[in-house]
Design a protein around this motif. Structure first.
Motif, PDB file in Angstrom:
ATOM      1  N   LEU A   1      17.318  42.436  41.658  1.00  0.00           N
ATOM      2  CA  LEU A   1      17.515  40.886  40.957  1.00  0.00           C
ATOM      3  C   LEU A   1      18.995  40.346  41.131  1.00  0.00           C
ATOM      4  O   LEU A   1      18.918  39.303  41.541  1.00  0.00           O
ATOM      5  CB  LEU A   1      17.167  40.792  39.579  1.00  0.00           C
ATOM      6  N   ILE A   2      19.955  41.222  40.895  1.00  0.00           N
ATOM      7  CA  ILE A   2      21.254  40.605  41.020  1.00  0.00           C
ATOM      8  C   ILE A   2      21.494  40.329  42.513  1.00  0.00           C
ATOM      9  O   ILE A   2      22.145  39.167  42.731  1.00  0.00           O
ATOM     10  CB  ILE A   2      22.236  41.618  40.480  1.00  0.00           C
ATOM     11  N   ARG A   3      20.992  41.136  43.421  1.00  0.00           N
ATOM     12  CA  ARG A   3      21.448  40.866  44.704  1.00  0.00           C
ATOM     13  C   ARG A   3      20.526  39.690  45.496  1.00  0.00           C
ATOM     14  O   ARG A   3      21.189  39.197  46.340  1.00  0.00           O
ATOM     15  CB  ARG A   3      20.991  42.400  45.581  1.00  0.00           C
ATOM     16  N   GLN A   4      19.378  39.650  44.922  1.00  0.00           N
ATOM     17  CA  GLN A   4      18.413  38.673  45.614  1.00  0.00           C
ATOM     18  C   GLN A   4      18.266  37.259  44.800  1.00  0.00           C
ATOM     19  O   GLN A   4      17.657  36.308  45.435  1.00  0.00           O
ATOM     20  CB  GLN A   4      17.038  39.351  45.993  1.00  0.00           C
ATOM     21  N   HIS A   5      18.352  37.481  43.861  1.00  0.00           N
ATOM     22  CA  HIS A   5      17.600  36.271  42.820  1.00  0.00           C
ATOM     23  C   HIS A   5      18.857  35.350  41.842  1.00  0.00           C
ATOM     24  O   HIS A   5      18.368  35.050  40.900  1.00  0.00           O
ATOM     25  CB  HIS A   5      16.698  36.581  42.046  1.00  0.00           C
ATOM     26  N   ARG A   6      19.972  35.421  42.498  1.00  0.00           N
ATOM     27  CA  ARG A   6      21.361  35.056  41.446  1.00  0.00           C
ATOM     28  C   ARG A   6      21.059  33.366  41.238  1.00  0.00           C
ATOM     29  O   ARG A   6      20.995  32.856  40.006  1.00  0.00           O
ATOM     30  CB  ARG A   6      22.433  35.212  41.700  1.00  0.00           C
ATOM     31  N   GLU A   7      20.720  32.664  42.095  1.00  0.00           N
ATOM     32  CA  GLU A   7      20.347  31.212  41.987  1.00  0.00           C
ATOM     33  C   GLU A   7      19.153  31.028  41.420  1.00  0.00           C
ATOM     34  O   GLU A   7      19.144  30.001  40.483  1.00  0.00           O
ATOM     35  CB  GLU A   7      20.414  30.745  43.374  1.00  0.00           C
ATOM     36  N   ALA A   8      18.006  31.748  41.595  1.00  0.00           N
ATOM     37  CA  ALA A   8      16.894  31.483  40.599  1.00  0.00           C
ATOM     38  C   ALA A   8      17.080  31.862  39.150  1.00  0.00           C
ATOM     39  O   ALA A   8      16.555  31.334  38.328  1.00  0.00           O
ATOM     40  CB  ALA A   8      15.724  32.302  41.301  1.00  0.00           C
ATOM     41  N   ALA A   9      17.813  32.841  38.864  1.00  0.00           N
ATOM     42  CA  ALA A   9      18.159  33.177  37.486  1.00  0.00           C
ATOM     43  C   ALA A   9      19.015  32.061  36.853  1.00  0.00           C
ATOM     44  O   ALA A   9      18.742  31.521  35.825  1.00  0.00           O
ATOM     45  CB  ALA A   9      19.270  34.445  37.307  1.00  0.00           C
ATOM     46  N   HIS A  10      20.057  31.389  37.424  1.00  0.00           N
ATOM     47  CA  HIS A  10      20.667  30.078  37.040  1.00  0.00           C
ATOM     48  C   HIS A  10      19.486  28.870  36.740  1.00  0.00           C
ATOM     49  O   HIS A  10      19.687  28.334  35.397  1.00  0.00           O
ATOM     50  CB  HIS A  10      21.583  29.497  38.084  1.00  0.00           C
ATOM     51  N   ARG A  11      18.476  29.021  37.755  1.00  0.00           N
ATOM     52  CA  ARG A  11      17.741  27.674  37.466  1.00  0.00           C
ATOM     53  C   ARG A  11      16.818  27.830  36.191  1.00  0.00           C
ATOM     54  O   ARG A  11      16.590  27.077  35.315  1.00  0.00           O
ATOM     55  CB  ARG A  11      16.824  27.583  38.649  1.00  0.00           C
ATOM     56  N   PHE A  12      16.318  29.119  35.981  1.00  0.00           N
ATOM     57  CA  PHE A  12      15.553  29.679  35.110  1.00  0.00           C
ATOM     58  C   PHE A  12      16.117  29.652  33.622  1.00  0.00           C
ATOM     59  O   PHE A  12      15.710  29.053  32.680  1.00  0.00           O
ATOM     60  CB  PHE A  12      14.643  30.744  35.194  1.00  0.00           C
ATOM     61  N   ALA A  13      17.409  30.156  33.563  1.00  0.00           N
ATOM     62  CA  ALA A  13      18.223  30.053  32.396  1.00  0.00           C
ATOM     63  C   ALA A  13      18.467  28.472  31.874  1.00  0.00           C
ATOM     64  O   ALA A  13      18.377  28.426  30.715  1.00  0.00           O
ATOM     65  CB  ALA A  13      19.690  30.724  32.699  1.00  0.00           C
ATOM     66  N   ALA A  14      18.506  27.634  32.600  1.00  0.00           N
ATOM     67  CA  ALA A  14      18.757  26.394  32.594  1.00  0.00           C
ATOM     68  C   ALA A  14      17.538  25.690  31.797  1.00  0.00           C
ATOM     69  O   ALA A  14      17.542  24.807  30.955  1.00  0.00           O
ATOM     70  CB  ALA A  14      19.206  25.496  33.780  1.00  0.00           C
TER      71      ALA A  14
ATOM     72  N   LEU B   1       7.969  39.307  37.968  1.00  0.00           N
ATOM     73  CA  LEU B   1       9.090  38.809  38.290  1.00  0.00           C
ATOM     74  C   LEU B   1       9.071  37.716  39.257  1.00  0.00           C
ATOM     75  O   LEU B   1      10.018  36.935  39.480  1.00  0.00           O
ATOM     76  CB  LEU B   1      10.062  39.934  39.027  1.00  0.00           C
ATOM     77  N   ARG B   2       8.387  37.784  40.423  1.00  0.00           N
ATOM     78  CA  ARG B   2       8.165  36.881  41.177  1.00  0.00           C
ATOM     79  C   ARG B   2       7.672  35.353  40.702  1.00  0.00           C
ATOM     80  O   ARG B   2       8.113  34.254  40.957  1.00  0.00           O
ATOM     81  CB  ARG B   2       6.910  36.987  42.388  1.00  0.00           C
ATOM     82  N   ARG B   3       6.856  35.587  39.574  1.00  0.00           N
ATOM     83  CA  ARG B   3       6.535  34.446  39.006  1.00  0.00           C
ATOM     84  C   ARG B   3       7.668  33.725  38.141  1.00  0.00           C
ATOM     85  O   ARG B   3       7.678  32.523  38.149  1.00  0.00           O
ATOM     86  CB  ARG B   3       5.268  34.725  37.736  1.00  0.00           C
ATOM     87  N   LEU B   4       8.725  34.704  37.635  1.00  0.00           N
ATOM     88  CA  LEU B   4       9.683  34.172  36.757  1.00  0.00           C
ATOM     89  C   LEU B   4      10.742  33.462  37.734  1.00  0.00           C
ATOM     90  O   LEU B   4      11.634  32.639  37.801  1.00  0.00           O
ATOM     91  CB  LEU B   4      10.139  35.055  36.040  1.00  0.00           C
ATOM     92  N   LEU B   5      10.937  34.198  38.847  1.00  0.00           N
ATOM     93  CA  LEU B   5      11.884  34.103  39.856  1.00  0.00           C
ATOM     94  C   LEU B   5      11.548  34.277  41.234  1.00  0.00           C
ATOM     95  O   LEU B   5      11.964  35.018  41.968  1.00  0.00           O
ATOM     96  CB  LEU B   5      13.238  35.144  39.574  1.00  0.00           C
TER      97      LEU B   5
END
Length: 249
Positions: A176-189, A243-247
């Motif tokens: 997740l850290i390697r592939q989804h960092r930007e998605a993590a920002h969007r969902f945290a927002a 995880l694909r649904r979330l990120l």
């Protein structure tokens, strides 16, 4: 949202089942544990296993000092202590999730005991170093987290099982850290819009059968944001779907 660095005043009784699962998960995934007997201690690396009923098996050469002390301690209540630290498996601030201590009674493993073990338990025991095997029967289980402590009922510890995702958590967090960092920002927002304006570093720090946890780190504090799954995950295929649904990619 409370900072994860701030200690809670107490752990509620209804946390005990979750704590029991965490202890079983930590013991199942830890590569090292600290064994203490009669004032002598040693770190055991890849030298322990946990049986389905919660009995802990450790591999210690009987011809060493620690092994000799185990011989002397056989059968005595509370004679041995096992410590394990449950860590966030990725590089972030405040990596310690909890510290666990199990005290109990030690005995040599009876080879006949293998006849009553399932295949997974037998394979786990066969994977231990080829030295003397000892069983630790837990008499007390202690958990400390953020300055608060709880004594788990041994029955709760024995009845619990590791989280079904515990064994693969570290690998999935790294991905997740390697592939989804930007998605993590969007969902945290989406969970907390203020995070988008803080410049916080967001890192996935936990994933279990019920959801994903993101950590927002700023210069002086951090917050954890929980993203629940729609359904409880029991295998990697379901985990990947959630995880694909979330990120999404």
């Amino acid at each position: 949202m409370a900072s994860a660095t701030e200690p809670s005043s107490a752990l509620a009784p209804d946390r005990q089942p979750a704590d029991a699962v965490e202890v079983r998960s930590a013991l199942a995934t830890a590569t090292s544990v600290r064994l203490e007997v009669a004032g002598a201690a040693a770190d055991l690396i890849d030298a322990h296993a946990v049986l389905p009923d919660g009995t802990i098996v450790v591999a210690v050469d009987a011809m060493t000092r620690l092994g000799g002390l185990l011989v002397v301690a056989r059968g005595a209540d509370g004679a041995v202590r096992l410590d394990v630290t449950h860590l966030v498996p990725v590089p972030v601030r405040a990596r310690v999730r909890a510290r666990m201590t199990v005290t109990g009674r030690v005995r040599r493993l009876d080879p006949a005991f293998l006849d009553s073990c399932d295949d997974d338990a037998v394979m786990a025991l066969l994977g231990l170093p080829p030295v003397a095997l000892w069983t630790i029967e837990p008499g007390s289980v202690h958990v400390e987290r953020h300055g608060a402590a709880v004594e788990l009922p041994v029955e709760a510890y024995r009845a619990a099982r590791p989280d079904p995702i515990a064994a693969v958590e570290a690998a999935h967090l790294a991905r997740l850290i390697r592939q989804h960092r930007e998605a993590a920002h969007r969902f945290a927002a989406l969970v907390d819009p203020d995070l988008a304006a803080t410049g916080a570093r967001l890192v996935p720090v936990a994933v279990d059968a019920d959801g994903l946890t993101l950590r927002a780190e700023t210069a002086h504090r951090h917050h954890d944001v929980r993203l629940p799954f729609r359904l409880r995950v029991t295998d990697e295929a379901t985990l990947d779907r959630e995880l694909r649904r979330l990120l999404p990619d």
